[in-house]
Design an enzyme around this catalytic site. Structure first.
Site, PDB file in Angstrom:
ATOM      1  N   HIS A  30       8.647  13.191 -57.829  1.00  0.00           N
ATOM      2  CA  HIS A  30       8.506  12.046 -58.747  1.00  0.00           C
ATOM      3  C   HIS A  30       7.054  11.599 -58.779  1.00  0.00           C
ATOM      4  CE1 HIS A  30       8.630   9.933 -54.937  1.00  0.00           C
ATOM      5  NE2 HIS A  30       8.169   8.865 -55.546  1.00  0.00           N
ATOM      6  N   ARG A  31       6.316  11.931 -57.731  1.00  0.00           N
ATOM      7  CA  ARG A  31       4.855  11.772 -57.719  1.00  0.00           C
ATOM      8  C   ARG A  31       4.284  13.056 -57.135  1.00  0.00           C
ATOM      9  NH1 ARG A  31       2.308   5.960 -57.360  1.00  0.00           N
ATOM     10  NH2 ARG A  31       3.847   4.893 -58.651  1.00  0.00           N
ATOM     11  N   LYS A  70       3.668  15.470 -49.989  1.00  0.00           N
ATOM     12  CA  LYS A  70       2.867  15.271 -48.784  1.00  0.00           C
ATOM     13  C   LYS A  70       3.743  15.238 -47.546  1.00  0.00           C
ATOM     14  CE  LYS A  70      -1.178  14.005 -47.037  1.00  0.00           C
ATOM     15  NZ  LYS A  70      -0.945  15.036 -46.009  1.00  0.00           N
ATOM     16  N   LYS A  86       9.070   7.206 -46.991  1.00  0.00           N
ATOM     17  CA  LYS A  86       7.932   6.677 -46.229  1.00  0.00           C
ATOM     18  C   LYS A  86       6.770   6.379 -47.173  1.00  0.00           C
ATOM     19  CE  LYS A  86       7.524   9.054 -42.322  1.00  0.00           C
ATOM     20  NZ  LYS A  86       7.026   9.993 -41.281  1.00  0.00           N
ATOM     21  N   ASP A 104       3.446   2.447 -50.351  1.00  0.00           N
ATOM     22  CA  ASP A 104       2.714   2.573 -51.615  1.00  0.00           C
ATOM     23  C   ASP A 104       1.621   3.626 -51.568  1.00  0.00           C
ATOM     24  OD1 ASP A 104       4.138   0.634 -53.120  1.00  0.00           O
ATOM     25  OD2 ASP A 104       3.128  -0.940 -51.992  1.00  0.00           O
ATOM     26  N   LYS A 125       7.652  18.592 -46.146  1.00  0.00           N
ATOM     27  CA  LYS A 125       7.477  18.878 -44.723  1.00  0.00           C
ATOM     28  C   LYS A 125       7.486  20.376 -44.506  1.00  0.00           C
ATOM     29  CE  LYS A 125       7.278  16.331 -40.913  1.00  0.00           C
ATOM     30  NZ  LYS A 125       6.893  14.918 -40.898  1.00  0.00           N
ATOM     31  N   SER A 168      -3.789   9.516 -44.087  1.00  0.00           N
ATOM     32  CA  SER A 168      -3.928  10.794 -44.797  1.00  0.00           C
ATOM     33  C   SER A 168      -4.280  10.546 -46.261  1.00  0.00           C
ATOM     34  CB  SER A 168      -2.614  11.576 -44.755  1.00  0.00           C
ATOM     35  OG  SER A 168      -2.509  12.313 -43.566  1.00  0.00           O
TER      36      SER A 168
HETATM   37  N1  GLU Z   1       3.457  14.151 -39.921  1.00  0.00           N
HETATM   38  C1  GLU Z   1       3.182  12.781 -40.219  1.00  0.00           C
HETATM   39  C2  GLU Z   1       4.460  12.070 -40.631  1.00  0.00           C
HETATM   40  O1  GLU Z   1       5.542  12.465 -40.280  1.00  0.00           O
HETATM   41  C3  GLU Z   1       2.023  12.616 -41.186  1.00  0.00           C
HETATM   42  C4  GLU Z   1       2.218  13.180 -42.545  1.00  0.00           C
HETATM   43  C5  GLU Z   1       0.981  13.166 -43.414  1.00  0.00           C
HETATM   44  O2  GLU Z   1      -0.045  12.615 -43.020  1.00  0.00           O
HETATM   45  O3  GLU Z   1       1.036  13.726 -44.519  1.00  0.00           O
HETATM   46  O4  GLU Z   1       4.428  11.046 -41.243  1.00  0.00           O
END
Ligand code: GLU
Length: 472
Positions: free
Chosen positions: A65-66, A70, A94, A99, A106, A363
């Protein structure tokens, strides 16, 4: 016939369903927000010694959706498809909660990283990256990995280098991965970010008198007792920052080799040194060794911080938990069935998808830095310093009094990258908590913070779908 074990992914889906009923959104939309968009399963060969080993690995993109999507990459012998799907799913919510404009993803590589030499790990990481490139599962605008359990800045540097070898000349290629070393397009404050975010989140919870007095505690984080499970990156930064900045007392720590207890407090930095030099936390001077490492979870304390892996608090031990607050530094440390028992007992759970979102928040800052090709603070640091210097000078002239050099240095400092990263993270953790609390207070039928966090996330994502008009 064997019965399917109720696992981590089931727990996540169950928590989603529990929250979804409070959103009033149509079934189809909820289904789209719930399920994984794409699962990429790979088996690739790597030469280890003079043999070929076939490595099983995954990358799951939960929601587009975005974009980019990540989420970290985990190296562990427990990796399996459902685990990676659960973790990718949590990443979507998350990101929405804090935001950060990404979908969730993952990765997982099914290896025990401690069994391989650095050279072998490099080969595995580079080959995994090539597999991601081949299927368009990596790129600054597509999917951006980061560290997770068993990986760190070293692996991210290998990923970056491999990606750049193929993306020759792509201007924004440094944004293909985050959590990189600072001298290789990383950002200051990323390594500590998840632990620091956990600290800010716990601190914010303890600022809310209504929530804190409901569990019979006084507001304010100072003086609270803490038990930590796992002394990896997240557990150790959570502990040391909570001690130094929040005046929290860490009374027990558990790790692979066992658990220790010390009533008057364990100094985390000292403990890390003891573990490094002797190989075990059990050698910490003056600490009592607990019979089993599981015992630490059941100690009486104000804050229990599970900072290791999922499913650590389950139906088998939930009834023995004596902590008032469980701060989910790890992803999925409490199963949905254990949660029912804990909520009945009045335990407050600060949910993973909010509490450990500091990593992905920083990040995001790193990714922005990569896209802007400039360090945060570079443009304004000197300007701010000069402005404050003028202010102090004028004040001195008008009052006829002067400040000393130390005070002057303190008053006139312009912000560095690390100052901005930390304040951006603190602001994110405070405002996100307030959004979740708003939902928690407004909807009478919601009686726990995880459900409130899910509802907050689902509503934000559904708004994105509506405004994007992605359905044909
Ligand atoms: N592995 C971390 C998490 O579970 C960081 C993920 C990230 O920075 O993209 O939130």
């Amino acid at each position: 016939m064997s019965k399917k074990i109720h696992g981590f992914y089931d727990s996540v889906l169950e928590s989603f369903d529990k929250a979804a009923v409070h959103t009033g959104l149509p079934k189809g939309l909820l289904e789209q927000i719930k399920l994984c968009n794409a699962v990429y399963r790979i088996n690739f060969p790597v030469k280890i010694g003079n043999k070929i080993e076939v490595v099983e690995a995954y990358r799951v993109q939960h929601s587009n959706h975005r974009n980019p999507t990540k989420g970290g990459i985990r190296y562990s012998s427990h990796v399996n498809q459902e685990e990676v799907m659960a973790l990718a799913t949590l990443m979507t919510y998350k990101c929405a909660i804090v935001d950060v404009p990404f979908g969730g993803a993952k990765g997982g590589v099914k290896i025990n990283p401690w069994k391989y030499s650095e050279d072998e790990l490099e080969r595995i990481t580079r080959r995994y990256t090539v597999e991601l490139i081949k299927k368009n599962f990596i790129g600054p605008g597509r999917d951006v990995p980061a560290p997770d359990y068993g990986t760190g800045s070293r692996e991210m540097a290998w990923i970056l280098d491999t990606y750049q070898t193929f993306a020759n000349g792509e201007l924004d290629s440094a944004g293909c991965v985050t959590g990189k070393p600072v001298n290789q397009n990383g950002i200051r404050g990323r390594t500590e970010a998840t632990g620091r975010g956990v600290y800010y989140g716990i601190k914010e919870f303890f600022e809310h008198k209504d929530l804190v007095s409901a569990i019979g505690l006084e507001p304010g984080i100072a003086g609270k007792t803490m038990v930590i499970q796992g002394l990896g990156n997240v557990g150790s930064y959570t502990g040391s920052i909570s001690q130094h900045e929040g005046d929290v007392k860490v009374i027990s720590v558990s790790e692979r080799e066992g658990a220790i207890y010390k009533e008057d407090g364990i100094d985390i930095e000292k403990l890390l040194k003891v573990r490094k030099s002797t190989g075990s936390i059990l050698n910490y001077p003056g600490a009592k060794k607990l019979k089993t490492r599981e015992e630490a979870l059941e100690l009486k304390c104000d804050i229990l911080v599970p900072a290791a892996l999922e499913n650590q608090i389950h139906v088998g031990n939930a009834k023995n938990i004596k902590a008032k607050v469980i701060a989910e530094a790890a992803n999925g440390p409490v199963t949905s069935r254990a949660e029912k028992i804990l909520l009945k007992k009045g335990v407050v759970i600060l949910p993973d998808m909010y509490l450990n979102a500091g990593g992905v928040t920083v990040s995001y800052f790193e990714w922005l830095k990569n896209l802007s090709h400039m360090r945060f603070g570079r443009m304004e640091k000197r300007f701010d310093h000069n402005t404050y210097l003028n202010l102090v000078g004028i004040t001195e002239r008008l009052t006829g009094k002067s400040v000393n050099d130390k005070e002057k240095a303190f008053l006139t400092r312009g912000a560095d990258e690390i100052d901005l990263v930390r304040s951006g993270l603190e602001e994110t953790m405070i405002s996100s908590f307030q959004q979740i609390k708003e939902v928690y207070k407004r909807k009478r039928k919601i009686t726990d913070l995880r459900t409130a966090a899910f509802v907050t996330a689902i509503n934000k994502i559904s708004n994105d779908y509506n405004s994007l008009g992605v359905f044909p």
